[in-house]
Structure formats: C-alpha cells, structure tokens
Design a protein around this motif. Structure first.
Motif, short mmCIF file in Angstrom:
data_model
loop_
_atom_site.label_atom_id
_atom_site.label_comp_id
_atom_site.label_asym_id
_atom_site.label_seq_id
_atom_site.Cartn_x
_atom_site.Cartn_y
_atom_site.Cartn_z
N ASN A 1 65.62 22.26 -19.23
CA ASN A 1 65.47 21.11 -18.35
C ASN A 1 65.06 21.55 -16.94
N ASP A 2 65.77 22.54 -16.40
CA ASP A 2 65.48 23.00 -15.04
C ASP A 2 64.32 23.98 -14.99
N PHE A 3 64.31 24.90 -15.96
CA PHE A 3 63.31 25.98 -15.99
C PHE A 3 63.22 26.61 -14.61
N ASP A 4 64.39 27.03 -14.12
CA ASP A 4 64.50 27.51 -12.75
C ASP A 4 65.31 28.80 -12.72
N VAL A 5 64.94 29.71 -11.84
CA VAL A 5 65.61 31.00 -11.76
C VAL A 5 67.07 30.86 -11.33
N ASP A 6 67.40 29.84 -10.55
CA ASP A 6 68.77 29.67 -10.04
C ASP A 6 69.75 29.31 -11.15
N THR A 7 69.27 28.72 -12.22
CA THR A 7 70.16 28.37 -13.34
C THR A 7 70.02 29.32 -14.51
N LEU B 1 58.33 30.93 -14.96
CA LEU B 1 59.67 31.36 -14.57
C LEU B 1 59.68 32.88 -14.45
N ARG B 2 60.02 33.37 -13.27
CA ARG B 2 60.11 34.82 -13.05
C ARG B 2 61.56 35.23 -13.27
N THR B 3 61.83 35.95 -14.34
CA THR B 3 63.20 36.24 -14.74
C THR B 3 63.90 37.29 -13.89
N ASN B 4 63.15 38.17 -13.23
CA ASN B 4 63.78 39.30 -12.54
C ASN B 4 64.02 39.08 -11.05
N THR B 5 64.02 37.84 -10.62
CA THR B 5 64.24 37.54 -9.20
C THR B 5 65.63 37.97 -8.75
N ARG B 6 66.62 37.83 -9.62
CA ARG B 6 68.00 38.15 -9.25
C ARG B 6 68.49 39.46 -9.85
N ILE C 1 65.09 28.83 -29.28
CA ILE C 1 65.65 27.69 -28.55
C ILE C 1 66.85 27.17 -29.30
N HIS C 2 67.91 26.85 -28.55
CA HIS C 2 69.06 26.14 -29.13
C HIS C 2 69.60 25.19 -28.08
N ASP C 3 69.78 23.93 -28.48
CA ASP C 3 70.21 22.87 -27.56
C ASP C 3 69.30 22.85 -26.34
N ALA C 4 69.85 23.02 -25.16
CA ALA C 4 69.05 22.87 -23.94
C ALA C 4 68.66 24.20 -23.32
N TYR C 5 68.69 25.28 -24.12
CA TYR C 5 68.42 26.60 -23.57
C TYR C 5 67.38 27.36 -24.39
N GLY C 6 66.66 28.22 -23.68
CA GLY C 6 65.81 29.20 -24.31
C GLY C 6 66.45 30.57 -24.15
N TYR C 7 66.34 31.40 -25.18
CA TYR C 7 66.94 32.74 -25.18
C TYR C 7 65.86 33.78 -25.38
N TYR D 1 57.45 37.28 -16.49
CA TYR D 1 56.93 35.92 -16.35
C TYR D 1 56.96 35.14 -17.67
N VAL D 2 57.90 34.21 -17.76
CA VAL D 2 57.92 33.27 -18.88
C VAL D 2 56.97 32.13 -18.55
N VAL D 3 56.01 31.91 -19.41
CA VAL D 3 55.03 30.84 -19.18
C VAL D 3 55.39 29.63 -20.04
N ARG D 4 55.41 28.47 -19.40
CA ARG D 4 55.61 27.21 -20.12
C ARG D 4 54.31 26.41 -20.05
N PHE D 5 53.87 25.92 -21.19
CA PHE D 5 52.66 25.09 -21.20
C PHE D 5 52.92 23.81 -21.99
N THR D 6 52.23 22.75 -21.60
CA THR D 6 52.39 21.45 -22.23
C THR D 6 51.61 21.39 -23.53
N LEU D 7 52.29 21.03 -24.61
CA LEU D 7 51.64 21.03 -25.92
C LEU D 7 50.56 19.95 -26.02
#
Length: 227
Positions: free
Chosen positions: A96-102, A58-63, A75-81, A43-49
């Motif tokens: 931007n999406d913060f979605d498992v499908d992308t 974001l649940r990373t192990n769905t797929r 972070i680099h450009d539009a991605y988190g690693y 579980y990657v947690v995103r919170f508003t600063l």
C-alpha cells in the motif's frame, strides 16, 4: 498471439536492472533487484499492469546498506517479501505504502551466523515464508532451508532445516513451492527433488529423477497444477 510490448526501464533510470525475479498483486508488477554491473541493486521497480508503465521505485538500502542483492520473492496479504541472496536480510515492504519508511527487514545472521545469503527463491504456505537454498555470492553451496513466520517477522519466528543432515548430496536448489501440506524443492544441476512436511518441517522424501532421465538435468524452476 503476436502483440508484444517492451518496457525499457533504462529509459527511466539506467540503474534499473533487475536480474532477479518478479511477482504481482493483480494491479502492479514488482521486479526483484539483484545485480547491476558494479554494485548490488537496491531498486525495487513497481509498474502498472494495465498500462505497462513504471509506477514507482523503492530503494531498499536507504536505512541499511546491506539491504541489496536479492533474487526471488513473493506477496502475502499486504506485503511483498524479498529473498536474500547477496546478504542474509529478508526485506518486507508494504504494497500500500511502497515506501522506505515502512520497509522492514529480518536479519537471519542474528539467528545463525552461517545464514548470510545464498537463497535464490522464496515461497509461502500462508503462514510461513520459505527460502530456497542455492549458493552464496562467494559460490559457496547452501543446503539449509530457512523458514520465517509471516505474522511475527522476527528472529523468534525463524527455523532452519539442514538438508545435508538427511543426505549429504541434498543442496543446490533453484525453486520451490508449497502444495498439499508439503514443500517441494527443485534441483539445479542434479536430479534429487526434495519434499518436506510443512507442519513438521522435516524431510519426508527424496525423489531421484536420474532413474528416468536420459541426460544430466539442468532445471530452472517448477510449479504445480494442484494435483
């Protein structure tokens, strides 16, 4: 300097135990999932600063069930690693999406079967991502730096630097950063700082701090002011 706020993620979900590290894109903070009692956390947690409140999860192990157990990231450009600790798969997710499908991943074991985790931190020079070798979940010490091309994000863009090929004592690092054309590795419980060329990806120098320390070191990370 006395106003302290606490964001208790357990009030949102009791499984939201980070244990890893975190980073920010200037709008949101992101918490790297590592371990929760009984399982590797996905579980990657995103919170508003600005509001200091949870924004999304974001649940990373769905797929893929092995996309869990990370430690560091950047972070680099539009991605988190996310740096792989429990297993050997680097995760990249869209800010931007913060979605498992992308969400994408890069399996280091497809390049080298020995690269099945053990990376505690990660950093970037803007072209490559670098994974800092520490130890695997099995407690096996890791001595190889992994580098991957950010634009390609594929097996063909992966290189390895075996530190022990230069000195058998070079292993077990906990942090690192890039500055001035070099990558730096911060030692955990020894005193040998490594500097390597980002262009050539080879060890340039080893600075043994033991000559100036009065006691055994135990570092947790490092950073630079650009000088």
């Amino acid at each position: 300097f006395n106003n302290v706020e606490v964001l208790d993620l357990s009030l949102t979900d009791t499984r939201l135990c980070s244990g890893g590290n975190g980073f920010s894109d200037g709008t949101f903070g992101y918490l790297v999932p590592r371990f929760y009692p009984g399982f590797w956390s996905p579980y990657v947690v995103r919170f508003t600063l600005s509001t200091f409140r949870p924004s999304a999860i974001l649940r990373t192990n769905t797929r893929d069930p092995y996309l869990v157990g990370f430690w560091g990231g950047f972070i680099h450009d539009a991605y988190g690693y996310l740096a792989p600790w429990a297993f050997g798969k680097i995760v990249r997710f869209s800010l931007n999406d913060f979605d498992v499908d992308t969400t994408q991943w890069l399996d280091l074991e497809q390049v080298d079967s020995e690269m099945n985790g053990g990376f505690v931190q990660a950093f970037t020079d803007g072209v490559y991502g670098y994974l800092v070798p520490w130890r695997k979940a099995t407690m096996e010490v890791v001595s190889t730096v992994a580098r991957f091309n950010l634009q390609e994000f594929s097996a063909s863009g992966v290189d390895f630097l075996n530190l022990r090929s230069f000195d058998t004592a070079l292993s077990y690092y906990v942090g690192g950063y890039a500055e001035g054309g070099y990558g730096y590795l911060i030692p955990s419980d020894h005193a040998r700082v490594v500097r390597f060329s980002l262009l050539e990806f080879s060890v340039v120098d080893v600075f043994d701090l033991q000559s100036i320390l009065t006691s055994a070191p135990n570092f947790a990370g490092g950073f630079t002011n650009g000088l």
